[in-house]
Design a protein around this motif. Sequence first.
Motif, short mmCIF file in Angstrom:
data_model
loop_
_atom_site.label_atom_id
_atom_site.label_comp_id
_atom_site.label_asym_id
_atom_site.label_seq_id
_atom_site.Cartn_x
_atom_site.Cartn_y
_atom_site.Cartn_z
N GLY A 293 -0.58 19.98 1.14
CA GLY A 293 0.10 18.87 1.80
C GLY A 293 -0.92 17.99 2.50
O GLY A 293 -1.74 18.49 3.27
N THR A 294 -0.89 16.68 2.22
CA THR A 294 -1.89 15.76 2.76
C THR A 294 -1.22 14.56 3.42
O THR A 294 -0.41 13.88 2.80
CB THR A 294 -2.83 15.25 1.65
N PHE A 295 -1.58 14.33 4.67
CA PHE A 295 -1.13 13.13 5.38
C PHE A 295 -2.29 12.14 5.42
O PHE A 295 -3.42 12.51 5.77
CB PHE A 295 -0.69 13.47 6.80
N MET A 296 -2.01 10.88 5.06
CA MET A 296 -3.04 9.85 5.07
C MET A 296 -2.54 8.60 5.79
O MET A 296 -1.35 8.29 5.74
CB MET A 296 -3.45 9.47 3.63
N SER A 297 -3.45 7.92 6.43
CA SER A 297 -3.13 6.68 7.13
C SER A 297 -4.22 5.67 6.85
O SER A 297 -5.41 5.95 7.02
CB SER A 297 -3.03 6.93 8.64
N THR A 298 -3.82 4.48 6.39
CA THR A 298 -4.80 3.45 6.07
C THR A 298 -4.22 2.07 6.41
O THR A 298 -3.03 1.94 6.71
CB THR A 298 -5.20 3.50 4.59
N GLU A 299 -5.07 1.07 6.33
CA GLU A 299 -4.65 -0.31 6.60
C GLU A 299 -4.75 -1.13 5.33
O GLU A 299 -5.76 -1.07 4.61
CB GLU A 299 -5.55 -0.92 7.69
N LEU A 300 -3.69 -1.87 5.05
CA LEU A 300 -3.68 -2.79 3.91
C LEU A 300 -3.77 -4.22 4.44
O LEU A 300 -2.99 -4.60 5.30
CB LEU A 300 -2.39 -2.63 3.10
N LYS A 301 -4.69 -4.98 3.91
CA LYS A 301 -4.78 -6.38 4.31
C LYS A 301 -5.52 -7.16 3.23
O LYS A 301 -6.30 -6.61 2.45
CB LYS A 301 -5.49 -6.54 5.65
N GLY A 302 -5.24 -8.45 3.19
CA GLY A 302 -5.88 -9.32 2.20
C GLY A 302 -5.29 -10.72 2.27
O GLY A 302 -4.46 -11.02 3.14
N ARG A 303 -5.70 -11.56 1.33
CA ARG A 303 -5.21 -12.94 1.31
C ARG A 303 -5.21 -13.44 -0.12
O ARG A 303 -5.86 -12.87 -1.01
CB ARG A 303 -6.08 -13.84 2.17
N SER A 304 -4.50 -14.53 -0.35
CA SER A 304 -4.44 -15.13 -1.68
C SER A 304 -5.71 -15.95 -1.93
O SER A 304 -6.43 -16.31 -1.00
CB SER A 304 -3.21 -16.02 -1.81
N ALA A 305 -5.96 -16.23 -3.19
CA ALA A 305 -7.18 -16.95 -3.56
C ALA A 305 -7.21 -18.37 -3.00
O ALA A 305 -8.29 -18.93 -2.76
CB ALA A 305 -7.33 -16.98 -5.08
N ASP A 306 -6.03 -18.98 -2.78
CA ASP A 306 -5.98 -20.36 -2.29
C ASP A 306 -5.59 -20.44 -0.82
O ASP A 306 -5.06 -21.45 -0.35
CB ASP A 306 -5.01 -21.20 -3.13
N ALA A 307 -5.85 -19.36 -0.07
CA ALA A 307 -5.42 -19.33 1.34
C ALA A 307 -6.04 -20.44 2.16
O ALA A 307 -5.41 -20.97 3.09
CB ALA A 307 -5.78 -17.96 1.94
N ASN A 308 -7.27 -20.83 1.85
CA ASN A 308 -7.96 -21.86 2.64
C ASN A 308 -7.57 -23.29 2.25
O ASN A 308 -7.99 -24.24 2.92
CB ASN A 308 -9.47 -21.70 2.50
N GLN A 309 -6.80 -23.42 1.18
CA GLN A 309 -6.41 -24.76 0.73
C GLN A 309 -5.27 -25.29 1.60
O GLN A 309 -4.32 -24.57 1.89
CB GLN A 309 -5.97 -24.72 -0.74
#
Length: 254
Positions: A96-112
């Motif tokens: 049995g394994t418990f894991m915790s992580t963070e998901l984050k990111g942005r789209s390719a045109d986020a700065n447009q």
Amino acid sequence: MRSLALLTLTFCTLAAPAAELELKSLGGEGAAQKRKYGPFVGVSVGESLSQTGDVKIGDKKFSLDDSDGAASFSIEVGKSWKMKRLPILASVDVEGTFMSTELKGRSADANQPAGGGRLATDTVAYQADMNSLFFNLNGTLALDLYRYRARIGKFAAGFRPYVGAGFGGGQVWYRNATAKSRAQFNNTGNNTASNTPFSVDEFINSWNWYAGVEWTWKDQYSIFAEYRDFHVGDLEELTNFASDGYLIGFRYRY
């Protein structure tokens, strides 16, 4: 003649315990030796070195940042068998394994900026905490160097390199999910994002492979370190997710 027979009997009586002790020291199957095999329990902790995957929110694709340092904690219960003719130790365990992580990111045109079909309310960046609890059935093959302790010494014979793989399933849930609109990301307004990601908890399958080394002492106790590559099935908004990292732990055989 009677004296010779008495002397022979006396020698055999004294030599038998010494011979038995020598046989055990060279590899006899005493109770202590048998404890190196059979049932075991273990605990381990670790963290990720990298993670990969594809994210889709609404009809847009997003990157997934390669975030390291995600924490994991595992408990295992299993049993080992030794092969008679080969220096191989085979094991099967449920983990049995418990894991915790963070998901984050942005789209390719986020700065447009908005315009040209790009809306100020478009979701262009996301962030969420992903926690999971998985149960896997694992199989392991280890090189049993203890058979060669007379040649390499007891310390070196305590090391046991191993490889293994497993499969199973578990529950994934998200917390603290947030999203930024194009306007918010570029500091041009307070328009809220059109889609908020990762709102559905899901049950999915999993599989992994691993390689490591274990070192035993005092028959029952061992410590180990391993590299593990972990994969999960496709989620509604996250596909091809995989994480690799390391674990260190302790096992007790009884």
